[in-house]
Scaffold this active site. Structure first.
Site, PDB file in Angstrom:
ATOM      1  N   SER A   1       0.794  -1.224   0.000  1.00  0.00           N
ATOM      2  CA  SER A   1       0.000   0.000   0.000  1.00  0.00           C
ATOM      3  C   SER A   1       0.826   1.273   0.000  1.00  0.00           C
ATOM      4  O   SER A   1       0.340   2.323  -0.420  1.00  0.00           O
ATOM      5  CB  SER A   1      -0.949   0.011   1.199  1.00  0.00           C
ATOM      6  OG  SER A   1      -0.234  -0.091   2.416  1.00  0.00           O
TER       7      SER A   1
ATOM      8  N   HIS B   1      -5.408  -3.680  -2.441  1.00  0.00           N
ATOM      9  CA  HIS B   1      -4.999  -2.763  -3.508  1.00  0.00           C
ATOM     10  C   HIS B   1      -4.764  -3.508  -4.825  1.00  0.00           C
ATOM     11  O   HIS B   1      -4.205  -2.940  -5.768  1.00  0.00           O
ATOM     12  CB  HIS B   1      -3.735  -2.011  -3.096  1.00  0.00           C
ATOM     13  CG  HIS B   1      -3.935  -1.131  -1.905  1.00  0.00           C
ATOM     14  ND1 HIS B   1      -4.369   0.171  -2.000  1.00  0.00           N
ATOM     15  CD2 HIS B   1      -3.777  -1.381  -0.580  1.00  0.00           C
ATOM     16  CE1 HIS B   1      -4.465   0.693  -0.786  1.00  0.00           C
ATOM     17  NE2 HIS B   1      -4.110  -0.230   0.091  1.00  0.00           N
TER      18      HIS B   1
ATOM     19  N   LYS C   1     -11.801   0.402  -1.762  1.00  0.00           N
ATOM     20  CA  LYS C   1     -10.954   0.848  -2.866  1.00  0.00           C
ATOM     21  C   LYS C   1     -11.745   0.748  -4.175  1.00  0.00           C
ATOM     22  O   LYS C   1     -12.570   1.585  -4.472  1.00  0.00           O
ATOM     23  CB  LYS C   1      -9.664   0.034  -2.935  1.00  0.00           C
ATOM     24  CG  LYS C   1      -8.585   0.455  -1.934  1.00  0.00           C
ATOM     25  CD  LYS C   1      -8.853  -0.011  -0.537  1.00  0.00           C
ATOM     26  CE  LYS C   1      -7.722   0.306   0.420  1.00  0.00           C
ATOM     27  NZ  LYS C   1      -8.049  -0.038   1.806  1.00  0.00           N
TER      28      LYS C   1
END
Length: 393
Positions: A182, A210, A241
């Protein structure tokens, strides 16, 4: 001694406030998008994890509104008891099919997902092999499990094998790694991890918070990126996300999912995801499946930004993800860079010690599939100008 004594000591955030460069808790008066309204200023947002640009998508918003009208504002209980809605089950089925896994279970947040998964799977007689740069929630999950945690140097496969070789043969082993890290934006060495897991009888868990919507032709994440979907035992991810909501999930075999559902304290004792949030995530997933070209658009804008930064002589880590850290090295310069950029209409995130080693402070930038080249050109110009002012090489 008074337990509150520590609260009276001075910390780095006090110094930042005194210097007028405190970079946290800036208030938005608009939704998350490529351009936002922040404290009365139109601002290019390059500090968000809204990778596919779906937080403002009309279909996602409509799904959330309709779910709230139908089900109300919350579930008033855990999934284990009265808090399971039909749309929870619908989402889990569709996500499992998308990820090519037998089953999926959902948690109320991404952070809670790692706490709930790791503490259920690993116990006192097990070992967890953890990349040094894994997310904080993984570390807390390891603590909650009471398993023996062995940290290996970041993406250092030789060090991972050295650690694996020390584990007694009669102990269970779980290797846990971020898919996309990240802070650095680099991708884990999944093929080597899988090979070592097979050699030492370990299981593999990938935190793909991610990675989903970012990696792989269809956006299925790190395992798809490497063609190893059948070799990763547990995939964890988040809604906050690419899926434009809040929550988290675990994808694995049906037996593993059933075990965690009935043993994970963070799952059993927490209220379930509210109706609007699960509906938004479900619609975002359907858009991702319908429009896989968003994944390529995200890659294209990330590559455009990388080329532009390098053309200005700005040092960055080589990767293909939408996370691009830019080192200021000094904590104060990171804070100052954020302040100066915000004044120029560009928002970025500061990352300072202890989140990074001392002397390795950075500003974390991240990009969205719906960013425009004009927005990126403005951001590049502002970043170059600020780094020159701060004399960052």
């Amino acid at each position: 001694m008074d337990i509150f004594k520590k609260t009276q000591e001075r910390h780095i955030y006090d110094e930042a406030k005194d210097a007028g460069v405190y970079p946290y808790f800036h208030a938005l008066t608009s939704g998350q998008d490529t351009v936002v309204q922040m404290e009365g200023r139109e601002t290019i947002m390059i500090g968000s994890n809204n990778y596919l640009g779906l937080t403002s998508h009309p279909e996602v918003i409509k799904a959330g509104v309709e779910a709230m009208k139908k089900y109300g504002s919350g579930c008033s209980g855990s999934r284990f008891l009265n808090g399971t809605l039909d749309i929870h089950i619908e989402f889990e089925k569709e996500l499992a099919e998308f990820l090519h896994k037998e089953a999926v279970m959902t948690f109320s947040t991404g952070f809670q997902s790692n706490l709930g998964i790791i503490s259920a799977i690993a116990g006192r007689n097990d070992y967890i092999l953890c990349d040094k740069e894994n997310h904080a929630s993984i570390y807390d999950g390891c603590k909650l499990s009471y398993a023996k945690m062995l940290r290996y140097e970041h993406s250092d496969m030789a060090d991972l094998e050295r650690k694996l070789a020390t584990v007694p043969e009669d102990k269970g082993i779980l290797i846990v790694t971020d898919g996309v890290f990240s802070m650095g934006g680099d991708i884990c060495k999944l093929p080597e991890i899988v090979n070592l897991a097979k050699k030492y009888g370990a299981r593999v868990m990938v935190d793909d918070a991610h990675g989903l919507g970012v990696l792989g032709k269809n956006g299925r994440g790190t395992a798809e990126h490497f063609g190893l979907e059948n070799d990763v035992d547990i995939i964890m991810g988040t809604f906050s996300k690419s899926l434009a909501s809040i929550g988290g999930y675990m994808a694995a075999s049906q037996r593993v999912i059933d075990f965690v559902k009935h043993t994970s304290r963070p799952y059993i004792f927490c209220a379930s995801i509210p109706p609007a949030q699960i509906a938004c995530a479900l619609q975002a997933l359907r858009i991702l499946k319908r429009e896989p070209e968003r994944v390529q658009k995200l890659k294209n804008i990330s590559e455009y930004m990388r080329r532009g930064l390098k053309a200005e002589g700005i040092k960055i880590i080589e990767s293909t993800t939408p996370i691009i850290p830019i080192y200021t090295y000094d904590d104060t310069k990171a804070f100052m860079a954020c302040k100066l950029l915000l004044e120029r209409g560009v928002y970025v995130n500061p990352v300072v010690s202890p989140a990074t080693p001392v002397g390795m402070a950075l500003i974390r930038t991240s990009y969205t599939a719906t960013h425009t080249k004009a927005q990126m050109d403005k951001a590049i110009k502002a970043i170059k100008e600020v780094l020159d002012i701060l004399e960052v090489e």
